[in-house]
Design a protein around this motif. Structure first.
Motif, PDB file in Angstrom:
ATOM      1  N   SER A  36      45.755 108.958 -83.930  1.00  0.00           N
ATOM      2  CA  SER A  36      46.200 109.497 -82.880  1.00  0.00           C
ATOM      3  C   SER A  36      47.471 108.399 -82.210  1.00  0.00           C
ATOM      4  CB  SER A  36      45.203 109.648 -81.896  1.00  0.00           C
ATOM      5  OG  SER A  36      44.563 108.614 -81.628  1.00  0.00           O
ATOM      6  N   HIS A  37      46.920 107.011 -82.314  1.00  0.00           N
ATOM      7  CA  HIS A  37      47.744 106.230 -81.619  1.00  0.00           C
ATOM      8  C   HIS A  37      48.723 105.255 -82.117  1.00  0.00           C
ATOM      9  CE1 HIS A  37      44.838 107.392 -78.314  1.00  0.00           C
ATOM     10  NE2 HIS A  37      45.526 106.213 -77.802  1.00  0.00           N
ATOM     11  N   GLU A  38      48.427 105.071 -83.427  1.00  0.00           N
ATOM     12  CA  GLU A  38      49.120 104.037 -84.321  1.00  0.00           C
ATOM     13  C   GLU A  38      50.319 104.932 -85.356  1.00  0.00           C
ATOM     14  OE1 GLU A  38      46.600 101.539 -86.564  1.00  0.00           O
ATOM     15  OE2 GLU A  38      45.515 101.067 -84.753  1.00  0.00           O
ATOM     16  N   LEU A  39      49.602 105.969 -85.891  1.00  0.00           N
ATOM     17  CA  LEU A  39      50.570 106.764 -86.807  1.00  0.00           C
ATOM     18  C   LEU A  39      51.013 108.018 -85.906  1.00  0.00           C
ATOM     19  CD1 LEU A  39      48.674 106.962 -90.146  1.00  0.00           C
ATOM     20  CD2 LEU A  39      50.690 105.909 -89.716  1.00  0.00           C
ATOM     21  N   ARG A  40      50.534 108.319 -84.750  1.00  0.00           N
ATOM     22  CA  ARG A  40      50.992 109.258 -83.728  1.00  0.00           C
ATOM     23  C   ARG A  40      51.102 110.762 -84.722  1.00  0.00           C
ATOM     24  NH1 ARG A  40      52.739 106.632 -79.155  1.00  0.00           N
ATOM     25  NH2 ARG A  40      54.242 108.229 -78.597  1.00  0.00           N
ATOM     26  N   LEU A  41      50.066 110.713 -85.245  1.00  0.00           N
ATOM     27  CA  LEU A  41      49.699 112.241 -85.868  1.00  0.00           C
ATOM     28  C   LEU A  41      50.811 112.441 -87.168  1.00  0.00           C
ATOM     29  CD1 LEU A  41      49.369 114.695 -82.888  1.00  0.00           C
ATOM     30  CD2 LEU A  41      47.657 113.214 -83.960  1.00  0.00           C
ATOM     31  N   ARG A  42      51.480 111.263 -87.624  1.00  0.00           N
ATOM     32  CA  ARG A  42      52.603 111.493 -88.702  1.00  0.00           C
ATOM     33  C   ARG A  42      51.953 110.891 -89.787  1.00  0.00           C
ATOM     34  NH1 ARG A  42      58.010 112.745 -86.955  1.00  0.00           N
ATOM     35  NH2 ARG A  42      57.922 112.743 -84.831  1.00  0.00           N
ATOM     36  N   LEU A  66      52.643 109.976 -76.067  1.00  0.00           N
ATOM     37  CA  LEU A  66      53.034 110.929 -77.175  1.00  0.00           C
ATOM     38  C   LEU A  66      53.256 112.434 -76.386  1.00  0.00           C
ATOM     39  CD1 LEU A  66      53.102 111.049 -80.005  1.00  0.00           C
ATOM     40  CD2 LEU A  66      50.581 111.957 -79.931  1.00  0.00           C
ATOM     41  N   ALA A  67      54.675 112.322 -76.435  1.00  0.00           N
ATOM     42  CA  ALA A  67      55.293 113.690 -76.124  1.00  0.00           C
ATOM     43  C   ALA A  67      54.834 114.839 -76.898  1.00  0.00           C
ATOM     44  CB  ALA A  67      56.647 113.542 -75.649  1.00  0.00           C
ATOM     45  N   PHE A  68      54.920 116.012 -76.581  1.00  0.00           N
ATOM     46  CA  PHE A  68      54.622 117.208 -77.240  1.00  0.00           C
ATOM     47  C   PHE A  68      55.898 117.418 -78.305  1.00  0.00           C
ATOM     48  CE2 PHE A  68      54.911 121.966 -77.886  1.00  0.00           C
ATOM     49  CZ  PHE A  68      53.856 122.032 -78.700  1.00  0.00           C
ATOM     50  N   ASP A  69      55.661 117.341 -79.536  1.00  0.00           N
ATOM     51  CA  ASP A  69      56.706 117.860 -80.572  1.00  0.00           C
ATOM     52  C   ASP A  69      56.174 118.726 -81.440  1.00  0.00           C
ATOM     53  OD1 ASP A  69      58.006 117.697 -83.135  1.00  0.00           O
ATOM     54  OD2 ASP A  69      59.021 115.894 -82.540  1.00  0.00           O
ATOM     55  N   ALA A  70      56.775 120.224 -81.411  1.00  0.00           N
ATOM     56  CA  ALA A  70      56.048 121.234 -81.931  1.00  0.00           C
ATOM     57  C   ALA A  70      55.865 121.093 -83.260  1.00  0.00           C
ATOM     58  CB  ALA A  70      56.709 122.324 -81.411  1.00  0.00           C
ATOM     59  N   ARG A  71      56.979 120.687 -84.196  1.00  0.00           N
ATOM     60  CA  ARG A  71      56.959 120.387 -85.315  1.00  0.00           C
ATOM     61  C   ARG A  71      55.664 119.512 -85.851  1.00  0.00           C
ATOM     62  NH1 ARG A  71      62.400 119.249 -88.564  1.00  0.00           N
ATOM     63  NH2 ARG A  71      62.732 121.327 -87.522  1.00  0.00           N
ATOM     64  N   PRO A 108      45.284 115.730 -74.682  1.00  0.00           N
ATOM     65  CA  PRO A 108      46.658 115.180 -74.180  1.00  0.00           C
ATOM     66  C   PRO A 108      46.548 114.515 -73.081  1.00  0.00           C
ATOM     67  CG  PRO A 108      46.580 117.370 -74.112  1.00  0.00           C
ATOM     68  CD  PRO A 108      45.230 117.246 -74.356  1.00  0.00           C
ATOM     69  N   ARG A 109      47.584 113.556 -72.933  1.00  0.00           N
ATOM     70  CA  ARG A 109      47.981 112.821 -71.591  1.00  0.00           C
ATOM     71  C   ARG A 109      49.452 112.754 -71.235  1.00  0.00           C
ATOM     72  NH1 ARG A 109      43.912 107.872 -72.184  1.00  0.00           N
ATOM     73  NH2 ARG A 109      44.832 107.982 -74.491  1.00  0.00           N
ATOM     74  N   HIS A 110      50.257 113.341 -72.119  1.00  0.00           N
ATOM     75  CA  HIS A 110      51.541 113.350 -71.616  1.00  0.00           C
ATOM     76  C   HIS A 110      52.078 114.749 -71.264  1.00  0.00           C
ATOM     77  CE1 HIS A 110      56.125 113.874 -72.170  1.00  0.00           C
ATOM     78  NE2 HIS A 110      55.914 112.341 -72.330  1.00  0.00           N
ATOM     79  N   ALA A 111      52.803 114.949 -70.166  1.00  0.00           N
ATOM     80  CA  ALA A 111      53.170 116.287 -69.516  1.00  0.00           C
ATOM     81  C   ALA A 111      53.631 117.141 -70.459  1.00  0.00           C
ATOM     82  CB  ALA A 111      54.160 116.176 -68.441  1.00  0.00           C
ATOM     83  N   GLY A 112      54.148 117.120 -71.496  1.00  0.00           N
ATOM     84  CA  GLY A 112      54.703 118.051 -72.483  1.00  0.00           C
ATOM     85  C   GLY A 112      53.811 118.621 -73.070  1.00  0.00           C
ATOM     86  N   TRP A 113      52.560 118.319 -73.067  1.00  0.00           N
ATOM     87  CA  TRP A 113      51.460 119.105 -73.714  1.00  0.00           C
ATOM     88  C   TRP A 113      50.762 120.173 -72.814  1.00  0.00           C
ATOM     89  CZ3 TRP A 113      49.582 118.717 -78.847  1.00  0.00           C
ATOM     90  CH2 TRP A 113      50.070 117.780 -79.461  1.00  0.00           C
ATOM     91  N   PHE A 114      51.527 120.268 -71.716  1.00  0.00           N
ATOM     92  CA  PHE A 114      50.598 121.257 -70.561  1.00  0.00           C
ATOM     93  C   PHE A 114      51.548 122.250 -70.166  1.00  0.00           C
ATOM     94  CE2 PHE A 114      48.705 117.127 -70.090  1.00  0.00           C
ATOM     95  CZ  PHE A 114      47.335 117.234 -69.974  1.00  0.00           C
ATOM     96  N   ASP A 115      52.483 122.749 -71.261  1.00  0.00           N
ATOM     97  CA  ASP A 115      53.506 123.867 -70.969  1.00  0.00           C
ATOM     98  C   ASP A 115      52.731 125.127 -71.945  1.00  0.00           C
ATOM     99  OD1 ASP A 115      54.171 123.346 -73.363  1.00  0.00           O
ATOM    100  OD2 ASP A 115      56.253 122.694 -72.784  1.00  0.00           O
ATOM    101  N   GLU A 116      53.448 126.129 -71.807  1.00  0.00           N
ATOM    102  CA  GLU A 116      52.702 127.273 -72.438  1.00  0.00           C
ATOM    103  C   GLU A 116      53.186 127.132 -74.014  1.00  0.00           C
ATOM    104  OE1 GLU A 116      54.646 130.929 -71.156  1.00  0.00           O
ATOM    105  OE2 GLU A 116      53.869 130.778 -69.009  1.00  0.00           O
ATOM    106  N   ALA A 117      54.165 126.587 -74.454  1.00  0.00           N
ATOM    107  CA  ALA A 117      54.285 126.577 -75.931  1.00  0.00           C
ATOM    108  C   ALA A 117      53.341 125.484 -76.527  1.00  0.00           C
ATOM    109  CB  ALA A 117      55.782 125.681 -76.104  1.00  0.00           C
TER     110      ALA A 117
END
Length: 246
Positions: free
Chosen positions: A76-82, A113-118, A139-148
């Motif tokens: 979650s934090h080091e590879l950041r889901l990649r 970690l901002a929301f990146d849909a891909r 999640p703790r970045h604002a981008g994860w709290f929208d409808e998408a």
């Protein structure tokens, strides 16, 4: 019809002042599980555990007890889901030795970690190819709290944690997939330290009761463990959720 409700703590240590509320015999985990029905395994976030360790924990608790296991920070934090395939395989194999005591997985994301849909879609799709167990994401970045973001989590059967204190107002309510409703209360106003008063616990009990009667399995985990208040708060909330208090 009301569905499963579980209350527990992050970890299963029992502060000395609350020991009389639990059975006196057995290991700390056995005594903890004599009163509470769930626990988060947070140590998996920091280090791997041997399959035999998970198996031993599973054997120590009653058949109805369930664990949530926190996904490692390397993912979650080091590879950041990649590029997490190998690490995820190892973690799922290890934690899978909980057997039917495995209630779900917790994915806590770093505030940066901002929301990146891909990226999110690729990770969640891979996760779902490997396991069907319930997953809660905090999640703790604002981008994860929208409808998408919410729609994407719903698509992959990922529940969004209801956290206290929330990073933003939307973070106080559970969202994402409705297969699980998961509250993580960290202590407020001082994270990890503060106690929750009766008013807050009554409010939470009402929210959980509504979710349960709507058919959503509902878990509450108290993470305000620094001064031991998680134990007292979990016991009190459990009492409030019993039929006599409904």
């Amino acid at each position: 019809m009301a569905t499963e409700v579980r209350v527990g703590c992050a970890g299963w240590s029992i502060p000395g002042r609350y020991r009389t509320a639990f059975e006196s015999d057995g290991s700390a985990l056995e005594r903890y599980a004599s009163r509470l029905s769930a626990a988060e395994i947070n140590s998996s976030f920091y280090r791997a555990h041997q399959p035999a360790t998970y198996a031993r924990w599973a054997e120590a608790v009653p058949a109805h007890f369930r664990f949530t296991v926190k996904i490692p920070r390397a993912i979650s934090h080091e590879l950041r889901l990649r590029g997490t395939g190998a690490l995820l395989d190892r973690f799922l194999d290890e934690s899978g030795h909980l057997g039917d005591r495995l209630g779900g997985l917790l994915l806590q994301l770093p505030p940066s970690l901002a929301f990146d849909a891909r990226v999110a879609s690729t990770f969640f799709a891979m996760l779902r190819r490997h396991t069907a167990v319930p997953v809660a994401c905090e999640p703790r970045h604002a981008g994860w709290f929208d409808e998408a973001a919410e729609a994407l989590m719903d698509r992959y059967g990922i529940a969004r944690v209801a956290a206290d204190p929330p990073r933003m107002d939307a973070g106080a309510r559970p969202a994402g997939a409705r297969c699980w409703r998961y509250w993580r209360w960290h202590g407020s106003p001082r994270t990890y330290y503060s106690d929750y008063d009766e008013q807050a616990l009554h409010r939470l009990a009402a929210e959980v009761r509504v979710a349960s009667t709507e058919g959503h399995p509902s878990w509450v985990i108290f993470d305000n463990t620094a001064h031991g208040f998680a134990t007292a708060n979990a016991l009190r909330l459990q009492a409030l959720l019993e039929p006599a208090h409904a």
